[in-house]
Design an enzyme around this catalytic site. Sequence first.
Site, short mmCIF file in Angstrom:
data_model
loop_
_atom_site.label_atom_id
_atom_site.label_comp_id
_atom_site.label_asym_id
_atom_site.label_seq_id
_atom_site.Cartn_x
_atom_site.Cartn_y
_atom_site.Cartn_z
N ASP A 1 34.19 42.34 46.16
CA ASP A 1 35.40 41.83 45.49
C ASP A 1 36.53 41.70 46.51
O ASP A 1 36.53 42.35 47.55
CB ASP A 1 35.87 42.81 44.41
CG ASP A 1 34.97 42.76 43.16
OD1 ASP A 1 34.16 41.84 43.03
OD2 ASP A 1 35.13 43.66 42.32
N ARG B 1 32.43 33.72 45.94
CA ARG B 1 32.91 33.62 44.55
C ARG B 1 34.36 33.19 44.63
O ARG B 1 35.16 33.82 45.33
CB ARG B 1 32.81 34.97 43.85
CG ARG B 1 33.51 34.96 42.48
CD ARG B 1 33.88 36.36 41.99
NE ARG B 1 32.75 37.17 41.65
CZ ARG B 1 32.77 38.50 41.67
NH1 ARG B 1 33.84 39.16 42.07
NH2 ARG B 1 31.70 39.18 41.34
N ARG C 1 45.35 44.94 35.21
CA ARG C 1 45.32 43.57 35.76
C ARG C 1 45.00 42.57 34.65
O ARG C 1 45.55 41.47 34.61
CB ARG C 1 44.29 43.47 36.90
CG ARG C 1 44.77 44.10 38.20
CD ARG C 1 43.94 43.66 39.39
NE ARG C 1 42.61 44.22 39.41
CZ ARG C 1 42.29 45.42 39.86
NH1 ARG C 1 43.24 46.24 40.33
NH2 ARG C 1 41.04 45.85 39.86
N ARG C 2 44.12 42.97 33.73
CA ARG C 2 43.78 42.06 32.63
C ARG C 2 44.98 41.86 31.71
O ARG C 2 45.20 40.77 31.20
CB ARG C 2 42.59 42.59 31.80
CG ARG C 2 41.31 42.83 32.58
CD ARG C 2 40.65 41.61 33.18
NE ARG C 2 41.19 41.00 34.36
CZ ARG C 2 40.95 41.37 35.63
NH1 ARG C 2 40.21 42.39 35.89
NH2 ARG C 2 41.49 40.69 36.63
P1 FDA Z 1 43.87 31.38 34.01
O1 FDA Z 1 44.65 32.60 34.37
O2 FDA Z 1 44.49 30.07 34.18
O3 FDA Z 1 43.34 31.56 32.54
C1 FDA Z 1 42.64 30.53 31.86
C2 FDA Z 1 42.39 30.97 30.44
O4 FDA Z 1 41.48 32.08 30.44
C3 FDA Z 1 43.63 31.51 29.74
O5 FDA Z 1 44.35 30.47 29.15
C4 FDA Z 1 43.02 32.45 28.71
O6 FDA Z 1 42.50 31.75 27.61
C5 FDA Z 1 41.85 33.03 29.46
N1 FDA Z 1 42.20 34.29 30.15
C6 FDA Z 1 42.42 34.48 31.45
N2 FDA Z 1 42.66 35.78 31.72
C7 FDA Z 1 42.60 36.42 30.53
C8 FDA Z 1 42.76 37.77 30.13
N3 FDA Z 1 43.03 38.73 31.01
N4 FDA Z 1 42.61 38.07 28.83
C9 FDA Z 1 42.31 37.12 27.92
N5 FDA Z 1 42.15 35.82 28.23
C10 FDA Z 1 42.29 35.47 29.52
N6 FDA Z 1 40.46 38.46 41.15
C11 FDA Z 1 40.66 38.97 42.38
O7 FDA Z 1 41.81 38.95 42.86
N7 FDA Z 1 39.61 39.50 43.10
C12 FDA Z 1 38.34 39.51 42.63
O8 FDA Z 1 37.43 39.97 43.31
C13 FDA Z 1 38.11 38.97 41.33
N8 FDA Z 1 36.87 38.96 40.79
C14 FDA Z 1 36.64 38.25 39.62
C15 FDA Z 1 35.34 38.07 39.15
C16 FDA Z 1 35.11 37.25 38.05
C17 FDA Z 1 33.69 37.04 37.58
C18 FDA Z 1 36.21 36.62 37.38
C19 FDA Z 1 35.99 35.72 36.22
C20 FDA Z 1 37.48 36.85 37.81
C21 FDA Z 1 37.73 37.68 38.91
N9 FDA Z 1 39.02 37.91 39.36
C22 FDA Z 1 39.20 38.46 40.61
C23 FDA Z 1 40.18 37.61 38.47
C24 FDA Z 1 40.79 36.27 38.75
O9 FDA Z 1 41.44 36.27 39.99
C25 FDA Z 1 41.83 35.88 37.67
O10 FDA Z 1 42.88 36.82 37.69
C26 FDA Z 1 41.29 35.80 36.27
O11 FDA Z 1 40.00 35.27 36.24
C27 FDA Z 1 42.19 34.91 35.37
O12 FDA Z 1 42.27 33.62 35.88
P2 FDA Z 1 41.45 32.35 35.30
O13 FDA Z 1 40.75 31.69 36.42
O14 FDA Z 1 40.58 32.77 34.20
O15 FDA Z 1 42.54 31.31 34.88
#
Ligand code: FDA
Length: 311
Positions: free
Chosen positions: A136, A187, A291-292
């Site tokens: 990660d 990733r 963070r979530r």
């Molecule tokens: P965006 O933030 O634009 O969200 C798109 C949509 O997804 C939102 O409108 C909502 O519907 C939904 N959504 C997103 N986050 C949500 C939440 N917390 N609760 C509910 N709904 C939500 N980051 C990092 O810095 N280092 C890492 O190693 C990783 N590893 C990682 C693994 C995997 C498999 C994933 C999917 C994500 C990560 N991340 C991560 C987290 C990533 O950087 C990012 O913070 C989140 O995925 C949210 O961004 P989105 O790309 O989903 O888009």
Amino acid sequence: MLDAVSKGFFHVLARSRALKRLASRYGMAKHASFARRFIAGETTDEALAACRSVQGQGMLTTLDLLGESVGSLAEADAATRAYLQLMEQMAPAGVDPNISVKLTQLGLDVDRGICVDNVRRILEAAKRLDFFVRIDMENVPCVQPTLDVFDVIWQQQYREAGVVLQSALHRSEKDLERLNAMGARVRLVKGAYKESRSVAYAKKADVDRAYSRMMRALLLHGTCPAIATHDPAMVAEAKQIASEHNIPRDRFEFQMLFGIRRDLQASLVKEGYRLRIYVPYGREWFPYFMRRLGERPANALFVARSLMAER
Ligand code: FDA
């Protein structure tokens, strides 16, 4: 703007020991299980059961034993041993041989050399047990050290590992070019940490645009690309790039977090795409959970509501 404020606010809260104590007391308890929406449980048995359930719905998994920023070599060693033990348990339990680790959990902040040794211990087991290990990406002070450790293991011919890049950071497009040229598995994420304007895009629209550019580069030139996002626009764009360039569906995968956008998860599976779910578990769930919350302020309302409902 709201995104940056919210991320910053929850990152400050994440450092509060009192809040962590309180949350650890109530968050995972059966009667107030607000953390269970995002975290598979505190025990290995719960985590393995969660993985089996996700896999039963046609998805793949990567298991994360939560923990980060350890302050001693003893803790780093304990985390390494816990991962080794977990790996031995996963195959017999019918769980995908795929884990995600954080280098600060394995001693990155304490002693870089020992951290490399710990990663190697895990990678030796990965070789023997046919695992894949995703490293990660953490906050900006860890980015170069993480990539340095990755380079060391790569030079030592370990190929069972991949790394993560964050589109939020200005540097990441260059990093992706280099990793793609090496043939390393990346990733792609947007980035979960609050970073300063000097190193990261301040506007979400810029983070999204960078994600889109990097996604294209990763799909066209990367090795086993992992498109990790819950953003329907990015998912649609990835599908379009793949179809325009005849990239078969088994040459890349989508990745999403446990408990987030289950609707989108189900529709991708239905359409026949590979989707891997990141399943986090363990007692050290508080920073991950915060963070979530920071990513989506509405989640804080969900927590507040579930606490009120228990009163
Ligand atoms: P965006 O933030 O634009 O969200 C798109 C949509 O997804 C939102 O409108 C909502 O519907 C939904 N959504 C997103 N986050 C949500 C939440 N917390 N609760 C509910 N709904 C939500 N980051 C990092 O810095 N280092 C890492 O190693 C990783 N590893 C990682 C693994 C995997 C498999 C994933 C999917 C994500 C990560 N991340 C991560 C987290 C990533 O950087 C990012 O913070 C989140 O995925 C949210 O961004 P989105 O790309 O989903 O888009």
